[in-house]
Design a protein around this motif. Structure first.
Motif, PDB file in Angstrom:
ATOM      1  N   THR A  79     139.484   5.366  66.391  1.00 43.30           N
ATOM      2  CA  THR A  79     139.594   6.265  67.553  1.00 43.30           C
ATOM      3  C   THR A  79     139.570   5.750  68.633  1.00 43.30           C
ATOM      4  O   THR A  79     138.597   5.344  69.125  1.00 43.30           O
ATOM      5  CB  THR A  79     139.013   7.838  67.603  1.00 43.30           C
ATOM      6  N   ARG A 126     139.801   4.833  72.678  1.00 39.60           N
ATOM      7  CA  ARG A 126     139.811   6.021  74.157  1.00 39.60           C
ATOM      8  C   ARG A 126     140.622   4.904  74.793  1.00 39.60           C
ATOM      9  O   ARG A 126     141.015   5.268  75.585  1.00 39.60           O
ATOM     10  CB  ARG A 126     138.222   6.338  73.585  1.00 39.60           C
ATOM     11  N   ASP A 162     136.652   2.345  71.397  1.00 41.40           N
ATOM     12  CA  ASP A 162     136.808   3.477  70.778  1.00 41.40           C
ATOM     13  C   ASP A 162     135.372   4.119  71.210  1.00 41.40           C
ATOM     14  O   ASP A 162     135.009   3.867  72.281  1.00 41.40           O
ATOM     15  CB  ASP A 162     135.732   3.100  69.317  1.00 41.40           C
ATOM     16  N   GLY A 163     135.508   5.314  70.783  1.00 40.64           N
ATOM     17  CA  GLY A 163     134.587   6.713  71.069  1.00 40.64           C
ATOM     18  C   GLY A 163     133.162   6.104  71.513  1.00 40.64           C
ATOM     19  O   GLY A 163     132.965   7.222  72.734  1.00 40.64           O
ATOM     20  N   ARG A 166     149.410   6.648  70.194  1.00 42.44           N
ATOM     21  CA  ARG A 166     149.272   7.392  71.489  1.00 42.44           C
ATOM     22  C   ARG A 166     148.886   6.421  73.478  1.00 42.44           C
ATOM     23  O   ARG A 166     148.744   6.694  74.241  1.00 42.44           O
ATOM     24  CB  ARG A 166     147.845   7.753  71.105  1.00 42.44           C
ATOM     25  N   SER A 176     147.050   6.539  65.317  1.00 38.77           N
ATOM     26  CA  SER A 176     146.422   7.441  64.275  1.00 38.77           C
ATOM     27  C   SER A 176     146.275   6.276  62.845  1.00 38.77           C
ATOM     28  O   SER A 176     145.059   6.658  62.373  1.00 38.77           O
ATOM     29  CB  SER A 176     146.537   8.349  63.322  1.00 38.77           C
ATOM     30  N   ASP A 236     139.409  10.775  57.093  1.00 37.16           N
ATOM     31  CA  ASP A 236     140.233  10.870  58.092  1.00 37.16           C
ATOM     32  C   ASP A 236     142.188  10.533  57.937  1.00 37.16           C
ATOM     33  O   ASP A 236     141.741   9.651  56.988  1.00 37.16           O
ATOM     34  CB  ASP A 236     140.141   9.297  59.496  1.00 37.16           C
TER      35      ASP A 236
END
Length: 443
Positions: free
Chosen positions: A144, A146, A163-164, A221, A235, A403
């Motif tokens: 993920t 960010r 990442d997050g 994204r 993703s 995921d």
């Protein structure tokens, strides 16, 4: 026909045939996959006719999960519908490279067969896990991302994905090779960060505006552009592209395919590890601390089933909660409490935990795993043996906790459970685990 095309003079008639008809003839011949493996020919096939042939080839038969046709399936599911042949080839090359080392050679052959002047961009490197490439050996965890940014230090340009949790993965922008964290290296002054929204690329953090980047499917994204290079996150993972031309200029927004494919994937065969699973296979998803292996002399003498005793001492029993409304006991701390008054154990039973509020019992004589019916489910069978029950729970947990960017794998999971223990899978307690409304922890 393909062999003849390889040696044919590149006349306009040959070009027309390959671009418009070869894919359909391959589908009619029942050999569509061989066309997808022939990179020089595939590079000349128009994407409209290729997807028409794909739908025809798999209209009434499932797509082999690991095939190149499955790659087209995921492209269709992700809405990939290019505006020009060059854009299509760039997207196809990226999808092959994203499938990992197994298809890198095909991706390289495809790129070598293409006139580079027709490509608006091409992928330089990609790191991640593409759709349909899942393995049950461990949980599938996709990054993920960010934030993305590019910095410069003495080693050159570095792409940093955060990442997050604030963890950074650093790679050389040109090669994709891992790099040492740059410390306080400055952000490349000419870099432009962007997010992809419903209308395409816009400045990172902004509600509107435009950044000059190639169109991408919706699963891509974030991006940072530095000159003719851009690093992007999706993703699946992180990748970098070389921007070659502006062929797709004027085509705004996100790539969209208005109709979903009617083709369907076939199920993956039962993983070999699941047939006689080792302790390591269970630990790969639960961790060594959750798998409670009991001492050789710990099982009570009234547990006469040899298979259950062996499984408890050599593999162990998982101490888990939080999915399937399953709460199992730590057998190393509590032992195996005997339950003698259960209406379903038909003899000595041992408490393993609870499932949806019902007692989960191990029958000491038969080795079956049963639930006592207090949840309202009248069919008691949860596993024909302790090994079969724990293997089914482990596979379900792998599916539940992984995921998934696009593939769901539910059909695969169902077929695996039916193969491992057909009697338990047909029972009420396992059939109901696929009904979301029955499980608070599946909402």
């Amino acid at each position: 026909m393909i062999s003849a095309l390889r040696s044919a003079q590149p006349t306009s008639a040959v070009h027309w045939y390959v671009h418009r008809a070869a894919a359909g003839h391959a589908a009619a011949a029942g050999d569509f996959e061989s066309l997808l493996e022939d990179a020089p020919t595939l590079a000349k096939v128009g994407h409209h006719t290729l997807f028409e042939a794909f739908e025809a080839a798999h209209h009434d038969r499932p797509i082999p999960p690991a095939s190149l046709a499955a790659n087209l399936y995921y492209l269709a599911e992700r809405g990939v519908w290019p505006s020009a042949h060059g854009e299509w080839l760039a997207l196809l090359h990226h999808s092959l490279l994203n499938r990992g080392p197994s298809d890198k050679a095909l991706a390289d052959r495809l790129l070598a067969a293409v006139d580079a002047s027709t490509l608006p961009w091409h992928t330089v490197w990609a790191h991640g896990t593409g759709p349909g490439l899942a393995t049950t050996e461990r949980l599938i965890k996709r990054p993920t991302v960010r934030a993305l940014h590019v910095v410069r230090d003495e080693s050159g340009s570095l792409a940093i994905a955060t990442d997050g949790q604030g963890n950074n993965v650093v790679r050389h922008l040109d090669s994709g090779e891992p790099a040492v964290g740059p410390g306080d290296a400055p952000t490349a002054p000419e870099s432009v960060a962007a997010d992809q929204g419903p209308s395409g690329w816009r400045p990172a953090g902004a509600a509107e505006g435009h950044v000059d980047l190639p169109r991408m499917p919706r699963h891509v994204r974030r991006a940072v552009r530095v000159g003719d290079r851009a690093v992007m996150s999706s993703s699946d993972g992180v990748f970098a592209i070389a921007i070659l031309s502006t062929e797709a200029e004027g085509q705004a927004g996100v790539l969209k395919r208005m109709l979903r494919t009617a083709a369907r994937l076939g199920t993956v065969g039962l993983p070999a590890d699941a047939l006689r699973a080792s302790a390591e296979w269970f630990e790969n998803v639960w961790g060594a601390t959750r798998l409670k292996r009991v001492a050789q002399d710990a099982p009570p003498s009234s547990l006469s089933d040899a298979g259950a005793r062996q499984f408890l001492t050599e593999v162990g029993f998982p101490h888990v909660s939080g999915f399937l409304e399953l709460e199992t006991r730590d057998l190393t701390a509590s032992g195996l409490p005997e339950v003698s008054d259960s209406p379903v154990s038909h003899g000595t039973g041992f408490l393993l935990g609870t499932w949806r509020g019902a007692q989960l019992l191990l029958n000491g004589t038969s080795g079956k795993v049963l639930q006592d019916g207090s949840s309202g489910i009248s069919d008691p069978l949860a596993g024909s043996s302790l090994r079969q029950f724990v293997t089914m729970v482990r596979l379900y947990y792998w599916w539940f906790a992984s995921d998934w960017p696009i593939e769901d794998a539910e059909a695969d999971l169902r077929s695996w459970l039916a193969r491992i223990d057909p009697d338990a899978y047909a029972a009420q307690c396992w059939q109901r685990v696929f009904e979301d409304y029955n499980f608070a922890d599946r909402q």
